[in-house]
Scaffold this motif. Sequence first.
Motif, PDB file in Angstrom:
ATOM      1  N   LEU A  23       0.847  -1.197   0.000  1.00  0.00           N
ATOM      2  CA  LEU A  23       0.000   0.000   0.000  1.00  0.00           C
ATOM      3  C   LEU A  23       0.881   1.246   0.000  1.00  0.00           C
ATOM      4  N   SER A  24       0.528   2.197  -0.818  1.00  0.00           N
ATOM      5  CA  SER A  24       1.278   3.449  -0.868  1.00  0.00           C
ATOM      6  C   SER A  24       0.626   4.468   0.058  1.00  0.00           C
ATOM      7  N   SER A  25       1.309   5.582   0.249  1.00  0.00           N
ATOM      8  CA  SER A  25       0.781   6.628   1.131  1.00  0.00           C
ATOM      9  C   SER A  25      -0.234   7.524   0.429  1.00  0.00           C
ATOM     10  N   GLU A  26      -0.378   7.362  -0.897  1.00  0.00           N
ATOM     11  CA  GLU A  26      -1.367   8.190  -1.590  1.00  0.00           C
ATOM     12  C   GLU A  26      -2.767   7.795  -1.159  1.00  0.00           C
ATOM     13  N   GLY A  27      -3.642   8.725  -1.169  1.00  0.00           N
ATOM     14  CA  GLY A  27      -5.000   8.507  -0.691  1.00  0.00           C
ATOM     15  C   GLY A  27      -5.817   7.633  -1.616  1.00  0.00           C
ATOM     16  N   THR A  28      -6.996   7.319  -1.153  1.00  0.00           N
ATOM     17  CA  THR A  28      -7.941   6.508  -1.903  1.00  0.00           C
ATOM     18  C   THR A  28      -9.276   7.229  -1.928  1.00  0.00           C
ATOM     19  N   ALA A  29      -9.904   7.224  -3.087  1.00  0.00           N
ATOM     20  CA  ALA A  29     -11.211   7.858  -3.234  1.00  0.00           C
ATOM     21  C   ALA A  29     -12.296   6.792  -3.343  1.00  0.00           C
ATOM     22  N   VAL A  30     -13.515   7.200  -3.115  1.00  0.00           N
ATOM     23  CA  VAL A  30     -14.654   6.306  -3.264  1.00  0.00           C
ATOM     24  C   VAL A  30     -14.643   5.743  -4.688  1.00  0.00           C
ATOM     25  N   GLY A  31     -14.812   4.442  -4.790  1.00  0.00           N
ATOM     26  CA  GLY A  31     -14.818   3.765  -6.081  1.00  0.00           C
ATOM     27  C   GLY A  31     -13.481   3.159  -6.454  1.00  0.00           C
ATOM     28  N   GLU A  32     -12.411   3.558  -5.775  1.00  0.00           N
ATOM     29  CA  GLU A  32     -11.082   3.026  -6.087  1.00  0.00           C
ATOM     30  C   GLU A  32     -10.842   1.685  -5.397  1.00  0.00           C
ATOM     31  N   THR A  33     -10.024   0.876  -6.057  1.00  0.00           N
ATOM     32  CA  THR A  33      -9.645  -0.428  -5.530  1.00  0.00           C
ATOM     33  C   THR A  33      -8.153  -0.455  -5.280  1.00  0.00           C
ATOM     34  N   LYS A  34      -7.763  -0.996  -4.137  1.00  0.00           N
ATOM     35  CA  LYS A  34      -6.359  -1.165  -3.779  1.00  0.00           C
ATOM     36  C   LYS A  34      -6.064  -2.650  -3.644  1.00  0.00           C
TER      37      LYS A  34
END
Length: 173
Positions: free
Chosen positions: A88-99
């Motif tokens: 996992l990176s430190s960049e954020g996640t938005a609604v709808g995104e998959t990690k």
Amino acid sequence: ASEVRFLIDEELFGNPKTVVGRTNQVVGEILLDLPNTQEVEVGTIQVNARELATDDSFRNRALRRQILDSAQDAYQFITFTPTEIDGLSSEGTAVGETKTFSLTGDLQIRDVVQSVTFEMSVTVQSETELSGSGEAIVLRSDYDLRIPSVPGVANVSDEVELEIEFTAESSET
């Protein structure tokens, strides 16, 4: 809305078959900071092994009484205690995104604990809901899980695929 499964191959009366055992009796916690996905915490995941069910009542009875011994209170639960999250990176996640990431931890079945890594995929459904899935392969022999000798059942694989599909909702009101 969550489910854990195991998949194992066997030969039943000469016919190859993939057995699927499943239960929705699973609990756990996940804490995710949407602006910084490296700030994720996953708590212990607990599965009620007594509730694992396949398509065969005789197999279910063997699971509870002989293979997993989950009929005994001491072995009712299988636990996975995470020890490391990787990818996992430190960049954020938005609604709808998959990690996607790897989740390593200690899987305890009866008195045996082994390190297992699940390959995970998690989607942010909303500000208050996550959904995801994960897969790992374990060996029955690593957990000393023995298949009873039963007429018609042969060539049960040592490899067992473990799967989880989950929905996590915020506990904050």
